[in-house]
Design a protein around this motif. Sequence first.
Motif, PDB file in Angstrom:
ATOM      1  N   ASN A   1      -6.046  25.290  -2.339  1.00  0.00           N
ATOM      2  CA  ASN A   1      -6.197  23.975  -1.743  1.00  0.00           C
ATOM      3  C   ASN A   1      -4.809  23.435  -1.411  1.00  0.00           C
ATOM      4  OD1 ASN A   1      -6.979  21.502  -0.909  1.00  0.00           O
ATOM      5  ND2 ASN A   1      -7.849  20.838  -2.835  1.00  0.00           N
ATOM      6  N   ASN A   2      -4.387  23.589  -0.164  1.00  0.00           N
ATOM      7  CA  ASN A   2      -3.061  23.161   0.264  1.00  0.00           C
ATOM      8  C   ASN A   2      -3.117  21.837   1.003  1.00  0.00           C
ATOM      9  OD1 ASN A   2      -1.899  25.470  -0.780  1.00  0.00           O
ATOM     10  ND2 ASN A   2      -2.173  26.621   1.096  1.00  0.00           N
ATOM     11  N   LYS A   3      -4.035  20.959   0.620  1.00  0.00           N
ATOM     12  CA  LYS A   3      -4.200  19.695   1.322  1.00  0.00           C
ATOM     13  C   LYS A   3      -3.345  18.616   0.684  1.00  0.00           C
ATOM     14  CE  LYS A   3      -8.728  21.004   2.789  1.00  0.00           C
ATOM     15  NZ  LYS A   3     -10.136  20.871   2.670  1.00  0.00           N
ATOM     16  N   LYS A   4      -2.760  17.774   1.525  1.00  0.00           N
ATOM     17  CA  LYS A   4      -1.902  16.700   1.030  1.00  0.00           C
ATOM     18  C   LYS A   4      -2.709  15.658   0.286  1.00  0.00           C
ATOM     19  CE  LYS A   4       1.409  16.942   4.787  1.00  0.00           C
ATOM     20  NZ  LYS A   4       1.901  16.253   5.972  1.00  0.00           N
ATOM     21  N   MET A   5      -2.168  15.200  -0.831  1.00  0.00           N
ATOM     22  CA  MET A   5      -2.747  14.090  -1.595  1.00  0.00           C
ATOM     23  C   MET A   5      -1.710  12.974  -1.577  1.00  0.00           C
ATOM     24  SD  MET A   5      -5.699  15.115  -2.943  1.00  0.00           S
ATOM     25  CE  MET A   5      -6.066  14.491  -4.544  1.00  0.00           C
ATOM     26  N   LEU A   6      -2.118  11.788  -1.118  1.00  0.00           N
ATOM     27  CA  LEU A   6      -1.212  10.654  -1.034  1.00  0.00           C
ATOM     28  C   LEU A   6      -1.787   9.467  -1.781  1.00  0.00           C
ATOM     29  CD1 LEU A   6      -0.453  10.889   2.795  1.00  0.00           C
ATOM     30  CD2 LEU A   6       0.994  11.706   0.955  1.00  0.00           C
ATOM     31  N   VAL A   7      -0.904   8.610  -2.283  1.00  0.00           N
ATOM     32  CA  VAL A   7      -1.311   7.386  -2.972  1.00  0.00           C
ATOM     33  C   VAL A   7      -0.694   6.214  -2.223  1.00  0.00           C
ATOM     34  CG1 VAL A   7      -1.166   6.074  -5.118  1.00  0.00           C
ATOM     35  CG2 VAL A   7      -1.482   8.542  -5.199  1.00  0.00           C
ATOM     36  N   GLY A   8      -1.523   5.201  -1.934  1.00  0.00           N
ATOM     37  CA  GLY A   8      -1.026   4.044  -1.208  1.00  0.00           C
ATOM     38  C   GLY A   8      -1.876   2.814  -1.434  1.00  0.00           C
TER      39      GLY A   8
ATOM     40  N   LYS B   1      -5.127   6.239   8.538  1.00  0.00           N
ATOM     41  CA  LYS B   1      -6.531   5.828   8.542  1.00  0.00           C
ATOM     42  C   LYS B   1      -7.300   6.859   7.734  1.00  0.00           C
ATOM     43  CE  LYS B   1      -6.483   3.319  12.848  1.00  0.00           C
ATOM     44  NZ  LYS B   1      -6.713   3.411  14.268  1.00  0.00           N
ATOM     45  N   ALA B   2      -8.103   6.372   6.799  1.00  0.00           N
ATOM     46  CA  ALA B   2      -8.847   7.268   5.908  1.00  0.00           C
ATOM     47  C   ALA B   2     -10.326   6.945   5.960  1.00  0.00           C
ATOM     48  CB  ALA B   2      -8.333   7.140   4.484  1.00  0.00           C
TER      49      ALA B   2
ATOM     50  N   GLN C   1      -6.214   6.768  -3.614  1.00  0.00           N
ATOM     51  CA  GLN C   1      -5.731   8.129  -3.404  1.00  0.00           C
ATOM     52  C   GLN C   1      -6.492   8.699  -2.224  1.00  0.00           C
ATOM     53  OE1 GLN C   1      -6.720  10.937  -6.496  1.00  0.00           O
ATOM     54  NE2 GLN C   1      -4.844  12.089  -6.112  1.00  0.00           N
ATOM     55  N   ILE C   2      -5.756   9.291  -1.265  1.00  0.00           N
ATOM     56  CA  ILE C   2      -6.396   9.893  -0.100  1.00  0.00           C
ATOM     57  C   ILE C   2      -6.001  11.362  -0.019  1.00  0.00           C
ATOM     58  CG2 ILE C   2      -6.619   7.756   1.216  1.00  0.00           C
ATOM     59  CD1 ILE C   2      -4.121   8.492   2.782  1.00  0.00           C
ATOM     60  N   GLN C   3      -6.880  12.156   0.596  1.00  0.00           N
ATOM     61  CA  GLN C   3      -6.643  13.591   0.716  1.00  0.00           C
ATOM     62  C   GLN C   3      -6.829  14.012   2.164  1.00  0.00           C
ATOM     63  OE1 GLN C   3      -9.458  16.114  -1.289  1.00  0.00           O
ATOM     64  NE2 GLN C   3      -8.030  17.825  -1.355  1.00  0.00           N
ATOM     65  N   GLU C   4      -5.992  14.934   2.606  1.00  0.00           N
ATOM     66  CA  GLU C   4      -6.082  15.482   3.946  1.00  0.00           C
ATOM     67  C   GLU C   4      -7.397  16.239   4.112  1.00  0.00           C
ATOM     68  OE1 GLU C   4      -2.830  17.644   6.811  1.00  0.00           O
ATOM     69  OE2 GLU C   4      -3.040  18.370   4.762  1.00  0.00           O
TER      70      GLU C   4
ATOM     71  N   LYS D   1      -8.509   9.614  12.388  1.00  0.00           N
ATOM     72  CA  LYS D   1      -8.753   9.840  10.958  1.00  0.00           C
ATOM     73  C   LYS D   1      -8.605  11.315  10.600  1.00  0.00           C
ATOM     74  CE  LYS D   1     -12.773   7.592  10.480  1.00  0.00           C
ATOM     75  NZ  LYS D   1     -13.922   7.036   9.772  1.00  0.00           N
ATOM     76  N   ARG D   2      -7.601  11.594   9.728  1.00  0.00           N
ATOM     77  CA  ARG D   2      -7.362  12.951   9.235  1.00  0.00           C
ATOM     78  C   ARG D   2      -7.360  12.997   7.715  1.00  0.00           C
ATOM     79  NH1 ARG D   2      -8.063  13.184  14.123  1.00  0.00           N
ATOM     80  NH2 ARG D   2      -6.831  14.411  15.583  1.00  0.00           N
ATOM     81  N   PHE D   3      -7.684  11.867   7.071  1.00  0.00           N
ATOM     82  CA  PHE D   3      -7.698  11.774   5.618  1.00  0.00           C
ATOM     83  C   PHE D   3      -9.019  11.185   5.163  1.00  0.00           C
ATOM     84  CE2 PHE D   3      -3.244  12.192   6.436  1.00  0.00           C
ATOM     85  CZ  PHE D   3      -2.719  12.793   5.313  1.00  0.00           C
TER      86      PHE D   3
END
Length: 88
Positions: free
Chosen positions: A8-15, A50-51, A65-68, A76-78
């Motif tokens: 799982n090489n998907k980006k995880m971001l917190v915002g 945009k999630a 927390q959002i994931q790609e 929308k890509r997350f």
Amino acid sequence: MDPIVKKNNKKMLVGIVTSDKMDKTVVVAVEGRVLHPLYKKYITRTKKYKAHDAENQASIGDRVQIQECRPVSKDKRFRLTAVLEKAR
């Protein structure tokens, strides 16, 4: 033969959620720190994503927390994975 293992090489971001006015979509501001190339000082950069929020569970001010993921729409890509902290 070994089974094929996918990582799982998907980006995880917190915002922080800045807008929830759209249906099933939230705008999340993610802050990052970058080193200025000349002055060698750290600068805070903000990028908005945009999630997809299927249950409309996030509201303005929430820490999320959002994931790609695969493209849901034009922008929308997350997708929203978790609401870490509700706004007061």
